[in-house]
Design an enzyme around this catalytic site. Sequence first.
Site, PDB file in Angstrom:
ATOM      1  N   SER A 159     -78.762  58.474  -3.471  1.00 59.37           N
ATOM      2  CA  SER A 159     -79.159  59.160  -2.157  1.00 59.37           C
ATOM      3  C   SER A 159     -77.895  59.430  -1.348  1.00 59.37           C
ATOM      4  CB  SER A 159     -80.443  58.737  -1.527  1.00 59.37           C
ATOM      5  OG  SER A 159     -81.428  58.919  -2.135  1.00 59.37           O
ATOM      6  N   ASN A 188     -72.705  63.567 -10.617  1.00 56.92           N
ATOM      7  CA  ASN A 188     -73.673  63.332 -11.835  1.00 56.92           C
ATOM      8  C   ASN A 188     -74.446  64.324 -11.919  1.00 56.92           C
ATOM      9  OD1 ASN A 188     -75.094  62.643 -13.941  1.00 56.92           O
ATOM     10  ND2 ASN A 188     -75.899  60.608 -13.042  1.00 56.92           N
ATOM     11  N   GLU A 231     -75.843  51.200  -8.413  1.00 58.03           N
ATOM     12  CA  GLU A 231     -76.995  52.193  -8.191  1.00 58.03           C
ATOM     13  C   GLU A 231     -78.207  51.503  -7.928  1.00 58.03           C
ATOM     14  OE1 GLU A 231     -75.330  56.430  -9.003  1.00 58.03           O
ATOM     15  OE2 GLU A 231     -76.586  55.752 -10.964  1.00 58.03           O
ATOM     16  N   GLY A 262     -82.142  59.222  -6.500  1.00 56.64           N
ATOM     17  CA  GLY A 262     -83.041  60.619  -6.134  1.00 56.64           C
ATOM     18  C   GLY A 262     -84.286  60.656  -5.343  1.00 56.64           C
ATOM     19  N   GLY A 320     -78.004  64.233  -6.995  1.00 61.23           N
ATOM     20  CA  GLY A 320     -78.304  65.689  -6.459  1.00 61.23           C
ATOM     21  C   GLY A 320     -77.469  66.417  -5.428  1.00 61.23           C
ATOM     22  N   GLU A 377     -81.275  55.890 -15.723  1.00 58.78           N
ATOM     23  CA  GLU A 377     -82.218  56.850 -16.404  1.00 58.78           C
ATOM     24  C   GLU A 377     -82.176  56.502 -17.797  1.00 58.78           C
ATOM     25  OE1 GLU A 377     -80.807  60.306 -14.225  1.00 58.78           O
ATOM     26  OE2 GLU A 377     -81.768  59.383 -12.567  1.00 58.78           O
ATOM     27  N   HIS A 429     -76.541  54.137 -17.177  1.00 66.57           N
ATOM     28  CA  HIS A 429     -77.412  54.903 -15.976  1.00 66.57           C
ATOM     29  C   HIS A 429     -78.720  54.328 -16.024  1.00 66.57           C
ATOM     30  CE1 HIS A 429     -79.240  57.734 -13.402  1.00 66.57           C
ATOM     31  NE2 HIS A 429     -78.050  57.507 -12.611  1.00 66.57           N
ATOM     32  N   LYS A 488     -76.531  65.233 -14.207  1.00 60.58           N
ATOM     33  CA  LYS A 488     -77.893  64.712 -15.051  1.00 60.58           C
ATOM     34  C   LYS A 488     -78.049  66.068 -15.947  1.00 60.58           C
ATOM     35  CE  LYS A 488     -79.011  61.631 -11.317  1.00 60.58           C
ATOM     36  NZ  LYS A 488     -79.794  60.936 -10.839  1.00 60.58           N
TER      37      LYS A 488
HETATM   38  P1  PGA Z   1     -79.010  60.947  -6.473  1.00 59.97           P
HETATM   39  O1  PGA Z   1     -78.507  60.255  -7.842  1.00 59.97           O
HETATM   40  O2  PGA Z   1     -77.464  60.951  -5.551  1.00 59.97           O
HETATM   41  O3  PGA Z   1     -79.371  62.283  -6.647  1.00 59.97           O
HETATM   42  O4  PGA Z   1     -79.728  59.730  -5.888  1.00 59.97           O
HETATM   43  C1  PGA Z   1     -77.572  59.476  -8.189  1.00 59.97           C
HETATM   44  C2  PGA Z   1     -77.391  59.075  -9.528  1.00 59.97           C
HETATM   45  O5  PGA Z   1     -78.119  58.769 -10.323  1.00 59.97           O
HETATM   46  O6  PGA Z   1     -76.242  59.072  -9.965  1.00 59.97           O
END
Ligand code: PGA
Length: 245
Positions: A205, A9, A160, A166, A227, A95, A93, A11
Amino acid sequence: MRRKLAAGNWKMNGTGDALAELTALLTAQPDPSCDVLVCLPATLLHRAAEAVRGRYLKIGAQDCHAAASGAHTGDISAAMLIDAGASHVILGHSERRADHGETDAQVRAKAGAAQAAGMTPIVCVGETLSQREAARALDVIAEQLSGSLPDDARFVVAYEPVWAIGTGKVATLDQIAEIHAHMRRLLTARYGDAGQPVPLLYGGSVKAANAAEIFAVPDVDGALVGGASLKAADFAPIVAALSAQ
Ligand code: PGA
């Protein structure tokens, strides 16, 4: 048989020059035994699909509108995403739930629209830190699944935990195992045999250093990686770890 899926992803990251990471991934992992998907900003979808044409790598989007077309300035329909080359779309998601106030009902409507257009939705659920600390994680996940999932079981679910996204703070293997077993039970109760092929991804993460132990947890069928999906050098070892399962 449930298929394993390593999904990235990106983002709101990446312009045209970042597409070199996709070709680098194909070079580093020419023939993995799991499905591999990268969910890109809408502006990159078409170029990405052209760049990986004929190879195993699937291209996905990060949101769609619930309507097929119409007066929705700035929005993108599932049919448009397919037209650009996407096969999957991340929906709900955390976010988007936080930044855009998306509700379970909206996520469910979008998931139905994506399926109707011929795409596979990846529906995200996850508890916040305060919900976990109040021992509400299992209830929150049950509520989100019940409200966000469409009736047709052709989807992927990503667990998640919001506090692990993140932050570098990954959920423990026991926490992941508990939620994934819970989700599998809920899917079986609602969909019966039709729910069996639904892949359950963990996200939050995930990186090369922890991927193998997470993939070894029962009922974990892959990962949604933020990330660590941006650079082929970080994502390729995660794909390799899933492929080796
Ligand atoms: P992250 O994000 O691996 O950077 O923690 C995961 C996601 O939001 O899909």
